[in-house]
Scaffold this active site. Structure first.
Site, PDB file in Angstrom:
ATOM      1  N   LEU A  56       0.815  -1.216   0.000  1.00 38.67           N
ATOM      2  CA  LEU A  56       0.000   0.000   0.000  1.00 38.67           C
ATOM      3  C   LEU A  56       0.850   1.267   0.000  1.00 38.67           C
ATOM      4  O   LEU A  56       1.909   1.325   0.621  1.00 38.67           O
ATOM      5  CB  LEU A  56      -0.937  -0.018   1.213  1.00 38.67           C
ATOM      6  CG  LEU A  56      -1.840  -1.259   1.277  1.00 38.67           C
ATOM      7  CD1 LEU A  56      -2.656  -1.266   2.570  1.00 38.67           C
ATOM      8  CD2 LEU A  56      -2.775  -1.328   0.075  1.00 38.67           C
ATOM      9  N   HIS A  82      -3.364   4.407  -2.361  1.00 34.17           N
ATOM     10  CA  HIS A  82      -4.355   3.644  -1.586  1.00 34.17           C
ATOM     11  C   HIS A  82      -4.847   4.473  -0.394  1.00 34.17           C
ATOM     12  O   HIS A  82      -6.023   4.419  -0.038  1.00 34.17           O
ATOM     13  CB  HIS A  82      -3.746   2.342  -1.053  1.00 34.17           C
ATOM     14  CG  HIS A  82      -3.257   1.418  -2.136  1.00 34.17           C
ATOM     15  ND1 HIS A  82      -1.919   1.197  -2.383  1.00 34.17           N
ATOM     16  CD2 HIS A  82      -3.936   0.672  -3.048  1.00 34.17           C
ATOM     17  CE1 HIS A  82      -1.790   0.340  -3.373  1.00 34.17           C
ATOM     18  NE2 HIS A  82      -2.995   0.003  -3.809  1.00 34.17           N
ATOM     19  N   GLY A 124      -8.925   3.828  -8.203  1.00 32.29           N
ATOM     20  CA  GLY A 124      -8.139   4.950  -8.709  1.00 32.29           C
ATOM     21  C   GLY A 124      -8.311   5.125 -10.211  1.00 32.29           C
ATOM     22  O   GLY A 124      -8.456   4.151 -10.949  1.00 32.29           O
ATOM     23  N   GLN A 177      -9.846  -0.177 -16.232  1.00 30.02           N
ATOM     24  CA  GLN A 177     -10.408  -1.064 -15.198  1.00 30.02           C
ATOM     25  C   GLN A 177     -11.695  -0.460 -14.636  1.00 30.02           C
ATOM     26  O   GLN A 177     -12.705  -1.155 -14.481  1.00 30.02           O
ATOM     27  CB  GLN A 177      -9.370  -1.268 -14.090  1.00 30.02           C
ATOM     28  CG  GLN A 177      -9.902  -1.936 -12.842  1.00 30.02           C
ATOM     29  CD  GLN A 177      -8.820  -2.332 -11.859  1.00 30.02           C
ATOM     30  OE1 GLN A 177      -8.151  -3.333 -12.043  1.00 30.02           O
ATOM     31  NE2 GLN A 177      -8.651  -1.569 -10.793  1.00 30.02           N
ATOM     32  N   SER A 235       2.378   3.795  -7.924  1.00 35.94           N
ATOM     33  CA  SER A 235       2.033   2.433  -8.320  1.00 35.94           C
ATOM     34  C   SER A 235       2.932   1.488  -7.537  1.00 35.94           C
ATOM     35  O   SER A 235       4.115   1.796  -7.317  1.00 35.94           O
ATOM     36  CB  SER A 235       2.312   2.250  -9.826  1.00 35.94           C
ATOM     37  OG  SER A 235       2.388   0.878 -10.143  1.00 35.94           O
ATOM     38  N   SER A 236       2.375   0.347  -7.136  1.00 35.15           N
ATOM     39  CA  SER A 236       3.208  -0.624  -6.415  1.00 35.15           C
ATOM     40  C   SER A 236       4.365  -1.062  -7.305  1.00 35.15           C
ATOM     41  O   SER A 236       5.454  -1.389  -6.820  1.00 35.15           O
ATOM     42  CB  SER A 236       2.370  -1.844  -6.020  1.00 35.15           C
ATOM     43  OG  SER A 236       1.256  -1.409  -5.260  1.00 35.15           O
TER      44      SER A 236
HETATM   45  O1  PAF Z   1      -6.526  -2.408  -9.056  1.00 32.48           O
HETATM   46  C1  PAF Z   1      -6.192  -3.400  -8.383  1.00 32.48           C
HETATM   47  O2  PAF Z   1      -5.358  -3.336  -7.459  1.00 32.48           O
HETATM   48  C2  PAF Z   1      -6.796  -4.765  -8.714  1.00 32.48           C
HETATM   49  O3  PAF Z   1      -7.028  -4.876 -10.075  1.00 32.48           O
HETATM   50  C3  PAF Z   1      -8.091  -5.033  -7.924  1.00 32.48           C
HETATM   51  C4  PAF Z   1      -9.159  -4.042  -8.258  1.00 32.48           C
HETATM   52  C5  PAF Z   1      -7.788  -4.982  -6.432  1.00 32.48           C
HETATM   53  C6  PAF Z   1      -8.621  -6.435  -8.258  1.00 32.48           C
HETATM   54  O4  PAF Z   1      -7.711  -7.431  -7.915  1.00 32.48           O
END
Ligand code: PAF
Length: 271
Positions: free
Chosen positions: A30, A34, A142, A148, A180-181
């Site tokens: 995180l 997040h 986000g 997505q 971003s991770s």
């Molecule tokens: O965006 C993400 O981190 C992932 O695609 C999610 C929405 C948690 C689904 O695994």
């Protein structure tokens, strides 16, 4: 904060409640992106549930599932410090035989889906499970993962799901890199190269502010700035994700995916 590791324990915890739930699904590691989702959820709901699950179904066989960054103890503390009510960290949520959600190819085989076929099926399938378990009123995502967001909204509408999807602004480092991770994969030199992404988006924004609306001309400038990075795509779309040649103010999105070394990063701006 209660940490639960099984769907049975999650259900038991949620049964105790009769409150509006805000839900922030994540894959962990995180960061402040997040944090902004969690803070928004906390400000808009009585209860906030965060999930951390590195979802194998949304990774292609050649992708980074095994090396996806993980930080269990750090993530628990992160959520605790932010006042998350329930942190759900399941080991697995899949069965041997089960139905899957298939994202419509019109939305999911372009852009991210062109390079990552099946990726959005995995995202929707796991979210379908989580939405059924958590039963949130609001769910927070986000805008960095704009496609997505669009695919999720399509599922919500198509399956008559009674959940409000809340899009949240991209959070950036001071120098513009979108959080971003996967940024953790970058070495020092790649971290500098990655700044070209935001620089190219800023150039596009400036050109548009100065009256240039031709996407081909803007794209040419962006490609120049991004050199020598390997570009997966630069795309200009409207809010329904139809490709556009001409920017319409307030209705357009510029999306980028590039490789910085082996790391694939995405970013976008809404114009
Ligand atoms: O965006 C993400 O981190 C992932 O695609 C999610 C929405 C948690 C689904 O695994």
């Amino acid at each position: 904060m209660t940490v639960v590791y099984t769907k049975e324990d999650l259900k038991a915890e949620l049964l105790k409640l009769n409150k509006n739930i805000g839900f922030v699904p994540t894959m962990g590691y995180l960061h402040n992106g997040h944090k902004s989702l969690i803070e928004k959820s906390k400000s808009e709901n009585e209860y906030t549930v965060v999930s951390i699950f590195v979802n194998p179904a949304q990774f292609l066989p050649n992708e980074d599932l095994d090396k996806y960054p993980r930080n269990k103890e750090g993530d628990i503390k992160f959520c605790e410090d932010l006042g998350v009510d329930i942190l759900f960290m399941p080991k697995d949520v899949y069965f041997d035989y089960e139905p899957k959600v298939i994202a419509p190819k019109e939305l999911a085989s372009i852009l991210e889906g062109a390079t990552r076929p099946g990726h959005f099926d995995g995202v929707l399938t796991v979210l379908n499970k989580f939405f059924n378990l958590v039963k949130p009123k609001n769910a927070y995502f986000g805008k960095k993962d704009t496609q997505q967001l669009m695919v999720i909204n399509n599922m919500i509408k198509s399956f008559f799901m009674n959940i409000n999807i809340v899009p949240c602004e991209i959070i950036r480092e001071e120098d513009g890199l979108a959080l971003s991770s996967r940024n953790s994969y970058l070495d020092e030199e790649q971290r500098v190269m990655a700044l070209k992404i935001f620089r190219s988006l800023t150039k596009a924004k400036n050109m548009i502010e100065n009256g240039e609306l031709d996407s081909n001309l803007i794209q040419k400038e962006m490609r120049g700035i991004l050199e020598p990075l390997k570009i997966d795509y630069i795309e200009f779309v409207d809010k329904e994700f139809n490709k556009i040649d001409k920017i319409k103010l307030g209705e357009s999105i510029i999306l980028i995916a590039v490789y910085v070394g082996p790391t694939r990063l995405i970013d976008n701006i809404w114009i």
